[in-house]
Write a protein that holds these residues in place. Sequence first.
Motif, PDB file in Angstrom:
ATOM      1  N   GLN A   1      11.296  14.327  -3.768  1.00  0.00           N
ATOM      2  CA  GLN A   1      12.748  14.582  -3.847  1.00  0.00           C
ATOM      3  C   GLN A   1      13.265  15.288  -2.597  1.00  0.00           C
ATOM      4  O   GLN A   1      14.447  15.176  -2.255  1.00  0.00           O
ATOM      5  CB  GLN A   1      13.054  15.423  -5.094  1.00  0.00           C
ATOM      6  CG  GLN A   1      12.870  14.652  -6.408  1.00  0.00           C
ATOM      7  CD  GLN A   1      12.973  15.552  -7.626  1.00  0.00           C
ATOM      8  OE1 GLN A   1      12.537  16.710  -7.595  1.00  0.00           O
ATOM      9  NE2 GLN A   1      13.518  15.021  -8.717  1.00  0.00           N
ATOM     10  N   ALA A   2      12.349  15.993  -1.876  1.00  0.00           N
ATOM     11  CA  ALA A   2      12.773  16.711  -0.651  1.00  0.00           C
ATOM     12  C   ALA A   2      13.137  15.736   0.462  1.00  0.00           C
ATOM     13  O   ALA A   2      13.768  16.096   1.451  1.00  0.00           O
ATOM     14  CB  ALA A   2      11.673  17.681  -0.215  1.00  0.00           C
ATOM     15  N   GLY A   3      12.693  14.474   0.319  1.00  0.00           N
ATOM     16  CA  GLY A   3      13.116  13.428   1.242  1.00  0.00           C
ATOM     17  C   GLY A   3      12.612  13.589   2.663  1.00  0.00           C
ATOM     18  O   GLY A   3      11.596  14.242   2.916  1.00  0.00           O
TER      19      GLY A   3
ATOM     20  N   GLY B   1       8.319  13.469   4.669  1.00  0.00           N
ATOM     21  CA  GLY B   1       8.912  12.904   5.866  1.00  0.00           C
ATOM     22  C   GLY B   1       9.680  11.620   5.651  1.00  0.00           C
ATOM     23  O   GLY B   1      10.035  10.915   6.598  1.00  0.00           O
ATOM     24  N   ARG B   2       9.948  11.271   4.379  1.00  0.00           N
ATOM     25  CA  ARG B   2      10.780  10.074   4.128  1.00  0.00           C
ATOM     26  C   ARG B   2      11.466  10.232   2.781  1.00  0.00           C
ATOM     27  O   ARG B   2      11.010  10.996   1.924  1.00  0.00           O
ATOM     28  CB  ARG B   2       9.936   8.800   4.183  1.00  0.00           C
ATOM     29  CG  ARG B   2       8.859   8.649   3.110  1.00  0.00           C
ATOM     30  CD  ARG B   2       8.071   7.366   3.370  1.00  0.00           C
ATOM     31  NE  ARG B   2       7.252   6.924   2.256  1.00  0.00           N
ATOM     32  CZ  ARG B   2       6.005   7.325   2.027  1.00  0.00           C
ATOM     33  NH1 ARG B   2       5.461   8.236   2.809  1.00  0.00           N
ATOM     34  NH2 ARG B   2       5.319   6.838   1.011  1.00  0.00           N
ATOM     35  N   ASP B   3      12.576   9.500   2.643  1.00  0.00           N
ATOM     36  CA  ASP B   3      13.313   9.565   1.373  1.00  0.00           C
ATOM     37  C   ASP B   3      12.615   8.714   0.323  1.00  0.00           C
ATOM     38  O   ASP B   3      12.001   7.688   0.645  1.00  0.00           O
ATOM     39  CB  ASP B   3      14.749   9.053   1.577  1.00  0.00           C
ATOM     40  CG  ASP B   3      15.575  10.030   2.401  1.00  0.00           C
ATOM     41  OD1 ASP B   3      16.633   9.610   2.920  1.00  0.00           O
ATOM     42  OD2 ASP B   3      15.148  11.202   2.552  1.00  0.00           O
ATOM     43  N   PHE B   4      12.713   9.148  -0.929  1.00  0.00           N
ATOM     44  CA  PHE B   4      12.157   8.383  -2.048  1.00  0.00           C
ATOM     45  C   PHE B   4      13.278   8.039  -3.018  1.00  0.00           C
ATOM     46  O   PHE B   4      14.311   8.712  -3.054  1.00  0.00           O
ATOM     47  CB  PHE B   4      11.096   9.222  -2.785  1.00  0.00           C
ATOM     48  CG  PHE B   4       9.738   9.209  -2.129  1.00  0.00           C
ATOM     49  CD1 PHE B   4       9.508   9.929  -0.973  1.00  0.00           C
ATOM     50  CD2 PHE B   4       8.697   8.466  -2.670  1.00  0.00           C
ATOM     51  CE1 PHE B   4       8.271   9.920  -0.349  1.00  0.00           C
ATOM     52  CE2 PHE B   4       7.442   8.438  -2.066  1.00  0.00           C
ATOM     53  CZ  PHE B   4       7.233   9.176  -0.901  1.00  0.00           C
ATOM     54  N   ASN B   5      13.045   6.984  -3.790  1.00  0.00           N
ATOM     55  CA  ASN B   5      13.949   6.598  -4.860  1.00  0.00           C
ATOM     56  C   ASN B   5      13.217   6.798  -6.180  1.00  0.00           C
ATOM     57  O   ASN B   5      11.981   6.790  -6.198  1.00  0.00           O
ATOM     58  CB  ASN B   5      14.299   5.109  -4.686  1.00  0.00           C
ATOM     59  CG  ASN B   5      15.638   4.781  -5.310  1.00  0.00           C
ATOM     60  OD1 ASN B   5      16.349   5.659  -5.780  1.00  0.00           O
ATOM     61  ND2 ASN B   5      15.961   3.512  -5.311  1.00  0.00           N
ATOM     62  N   MET B   6      13.958   7.008  -7.269  1.00  0.00           N
ATOM     63  CA  MET B   6      13.316   7.131  -8.580  1.00  0.00           C
ATOM     64  C   MET B   6      13.880   6.083  -9.539  1.00  0.00           C
ATOM     65  O   MET B   6      15.076   5.778  -9.479  1.00  0.00           O
ATOM     66  CB  MET B   6      13.543   8.520  -9.194  1.00  0.00           C
ATOM     67  CG  MET B   6      12.601   8.787 -10.372  1.00  0.00           C
ATOM     68  SD  MET B   6      13.128  10.174 -11.391  1.00  0.00           S
ATOM     69  CE  MET B   6      13.972   9.309 -12.701  1.00  0.00           C
TER      70      MET B   6
ATOM     71  N   LYS C   1       0.833  -1.210   0.000  1.00  0.00           N
ATOM     72  CA  LYS C   1       0.000   0.000   0.000  1.00  0.00           C
ATOM     73  C   LYS C   1       0.874   1.270   0.000  1.00  0.00           C
ATOM     74  O   LYS C   1       0.532   2.284  -0.602  1.00  0.00           O
ATOM     75  CB  LYS C   1      -0.902   0.006   1.244  1.00  0.00           C
ATOM     76  CG  LYS C   1      -1.951  -1.111   1.232  1.00  0.00           C
ATOM     77  CD  LYS C   1      -3.218  -0.695   0.512  1.00  0.00           C
ATOM     78  CE  LYS C   1      -4.309  -1.758   0.590  1.00  0.00           C
ATOM     79  NZ  LYS C   1      -4.160  -2.764  -0.503  1.00  0.00           N
ATOM     80  N   GLN C   2       2.000   1.193   0.705  1.00  0.00           N
ATOM     81  CA  GLN C   2       2.909   2.347   0.789  1.00  0.00           C
ATOM     82  C   GLN C   2       4.159   2.073  -0.042  1.00  0.00           C
ATOM     83  O   GLN C   2       4.511   0.921  -0.298  1.00  0.00           O
ATOM     84  CB  GLN C   2       3.329   2.570   2.254  1.00  0.00           C
ATOM     85  CG  GLN C   2       2.401   3.463   3.040  1.00  0.00           C
ATOM     86  CD  GLN C   2       3.133   4.161   4.198  1.00  0.00           C
ATOM     87  OE1 GLN C   2       4.245   3.776   4.561  1.00  0.00           O
ATOM     88  NE2 GLN C   2       2.512   5.169   4.767  1.00  0.00           N
ATOM     89  N   THR C   3       4.813   3.160  -0.446  1.00  0.00           N
ATOM     90  CA  THR C   3       6.044   2.969  -1.211  1.00  0.00           C
ATOM     91  C   THR C   3       7.001   4.136  -0.993  1.00  0.00           C
ATOM     92  O   THR C   3       6.586   5.208  -0.543  1.00  0.00           O
ATOM     93  CB  THR C   3       5.749   2.850  -2.715  1.00  0.00           C
ATOM     94  OG1 THR C   3       6.983   2.584  -3.402  1.00  0.00           O
ATOM     95  CG2 THR C   3       5.140   4.132  -3.282  1.00  0.00           C
ATOM     96  N   GLY C   4       8.237   3.903  -1.353  1.00  0.00           N
ATOM     97  CA  GLY C   4       9.253   4.963  -1.350  1.00  0.00           C
ATOM     98  C   GLY C   4       9.886   5.077  -2.715  1.00  0.00           C
ATOM     99  O   GLY C   4      11.034   5.513  -2.834  1.00  0.00           O
ATOM    100  N   GLU C   5       9.167   4.666  -3.752  1.00  0.00           N
ATOM    101  CA  GLU C   5       9.755   4.626  -5.096  1.00  0.00           C
ATOM    102  C   GLU C   5       8.745   5.123  -6.133  1.00  0.00           C
ATOM    103  O   GLU C   5       7.608   4.653  -6.172  1.00  0.00           O
ATOM    104  CB  GLU C   5      10.170   3.181  -5.425  1.00  0.00           C
ATOM    105  CG  GLU C   5      11.168   3.043  -6.538  1.00  0.00           C
ATOM    106  CD  GLU C   5      11.899   1.701  -6.467  1.00  0.00           C
ATOM    107  OE1 GLU C   5      13.115   1.688  -6.211  1.00  0.00           O
ATOM    108  OE2 GLU C   5      11.233   0.649  -6.645  1.00  0.00           O
TER     109      GLU C   5
END
Length: 327
Positions: free
Chosen positions: A218-220, A226-231, A191-195
């Motif tokens: 991108q502000a992470g 409030g969390r880092d993302f990857n692309m 349900k959640q992701t960081g990508e």
Amino acid sequence: MSDSPELSSVLAGDAVPGDLAQLICCLAEACAGIANAVERGSLSGTLGALEQSNVQGETQKQLDVISNDMLIDALRSSGLARGIASEEEEHSVAIPGGAPYLVLFDPLDGSSNIDVNVTVGTIFSILPAPGDTPTDSDFLQPGDQQLAAGYVAYGPSTLLVLSTGDGVRQFTLDRAGGVFRLSHLAMEVPKQTGEFAINAARQRHWLTPIAEYVADCQAGENGPRGRDFNMRWIASMVADVHRVMTRGGVFLYPDDHAMQAEGKAGKLRLMYEANPMGFLAEQAGGAASTGRERILAIQPDGLHQRVPVVMGSAEEVAEIESRFARG
Ligand code: P6P
């Protein structure tokens, strides 16, 4: 494992109607043939582009045409479908007397990646056939009408990801036996992701909701999310969506100012890309939206209609929809 159940027995166990199960197996067998053609590549002299374009105005690769012909020939000779629509064909093809199914496909999506050996795939959608001799308008059914949908990813493994409306199953091509064997019983999109996946080269054209969404990702961890993302961006929908189906994420090909200026609603096609992939995403607990509305609820108005696509982890799709709703 090499003794995992074969596609045909899994379909029988899922109580999929016999002729629909046979149709899916026919498509899988044709895709196993496409896998061989893709894998042999330069050895069979089939890489490279043709001096022609398809109905989309896109340069056709030799393997686009080869894959398209393999699927059409298999379906015609099987009698398991009453109509066919393809990205590579301007109009649908009726098969009088065939079983009451319409099959739509993108025979080799992402084919621009073939010459650089990146994963490509076949995407297919199966709809009920309303009449005896279907015409283009018979195909214009909302994605919710799909009886089944799937893709075959021609990568390190050749994988069939399929739903007949009761969850999503993955099968791996056992090249030794030439059969697809069950390799994942019930795929679920977290349900959640960081990508997130988007073609960032179009950033200057993005609409505000997309531009702000990407900037916030991108502000992470110190930013609003409030969390880092990857692309990631492979530029092959089957590969990008398979990653989302496997580990979560959100795949975006939104409309933008440049497309709107050209009168285009998006890049990806509704009937044989967004609808089948959206069906799989929802069946795996994810979501599929244009950013403004649910993709599977769209009433199509053209066989090659394009739509914006935001699909994957349900919470991330909802986050993006909320930004469009705010305007
Ligand atoms: P871009 C391939 O041509 C395709 O239709 C999809 O498979 C892919 O997601 C997208 O286009 C890539 O588009 O603009 O990054 O080349």
